[in-house]
Design a protein around this motif. Structure first.
Motif: not given
Length: 285
Positions: A33-34, A42-43, A47-48, A210-213
């Motif tokens: 989705e993101v 960035s993902v 994530r980390n 995006d930050l929420g996802l």
């Protein structure tokens, strides 16, 4: 009638690994989705980072005592394998068809018994080889890889699979002294520090959606890692490893519900083989 005590831990480990596979599938949906608006660097970083933030309440309540370790080198090796696998996996998603990338990711359990046999000297039985082989056939039927597998970029996907298998076995190697939450904390901490480096040239502005996802993705990843680490602490990777194949089944079901992607008969037969390999891996000898 209760199960013999020697059968309880492998069964518990199998159930926990199945739960971890479900959480990992949900994380994959979030990444899908993101990824249309957020770059891979960035993902990986967020994530980390969320994984580190997840442990802040523990540190505030109990201090740093629960996080003290004498296995720092082992944690660094686990981070090396895991983070390298993560980057390779994201690269595969960006440069290969999604089915091919998923195939490489979930073929990691094929290599896990072999690495556990070589590294930890754990027994490698015919049953382990049979279950991993059946599971791999099932993954092939579900994923239906394209000709892109013959491309040289497929080597990156293969590297992701092998590195992930090393990460799984490294968890098993230190699980005799390191609890699951400590393994996940150090992986998140070291991975965050390392993955922050690419953001010096790949940073992008993010909106609230995006930050929420990314927050949800990070939480799912962290909880999945904790559950997975606990699973491999309860049973050898060679025994329960094929259960990780369930992730591709969960992902297929979620894709059907979310995007209307209906599996064909070949995919359903592959899913049946995956379930069969999972059941064979935990059945009594």
């Amino acid at each position: 009638m209760s199960l013999p005590s020697r059968s309880v831990k492998p069964l518990q480990g199998a159930l926990l690994l199945a739960l971890s596979a479900l959480l990992f599938s949900l994380m994959g949906v979030g990444i899908r989705e993101v990824s249309s608006s957020v770059n891979n660097e960035s993902v990986v970083f967020f994530r980390n980072l969320v994984g580190v933030l997840f442990f802040l309440p523990l540190v505030l309540l109990k201090g740093t005592q629960p996080l003290k370790t004498g296995r720092l080198k082992s944690h660094l090796w686990r981070t090396t394998y895991g983070l390298a696998a993560m980057y390779c996996f994201f690269y595969a998603i960006a440069h290969l068809p999604l089915a091919d990338a998923m195939l490489f990711t979930y073929s990691a359990p094929v290599f896990t018994p072999l690495i556990a046999w070589w590294w930890l000297k754990e027994p490698l039985t015919r049953r382990m080889l049979l279950t991993t082989g059946i599971g791999l056939i099932g993954v092939l039927l579900v994923a239906k890889p394209s000709q892109a597998l013959l491309d040289s970029q497929a080597l990156v996907g293969l590297a992701a699979s092998i590195l992930a298998a090393f990460a799984f076995v490294s968890i098993r190697e230190m699980s005799n002294s390191e609890p699951a939450f400590r393994i996940v904390f150090y992986f998140a901490l070291f991975s965050t520090l390392i993955s922050a480096i690419p953001l010096t040239w790949a940073w992008q502005a993010l909106d609230s959606h995006d930050l929420g996802l990314l927050l949800v993705i990070g939480l799912l990843a962290t909880v999945s890692q904790i559950v997975m680490s606990k699973a491999y602490a309860l049973a050898p990777p060679g025994i329960i490893g094929p259960i990780a194949y369930l992730a591709i089944v969960f992902a297929g079901l979620i894709a059907w519900l979310r995007w209307g992607e209906t599996p064909d008969l070949t995919s359903l037969f592959g899913a049946a083989l995956i379930f069969g390999a999972s059941l064979l891996s935990i059945s009594r000898r």
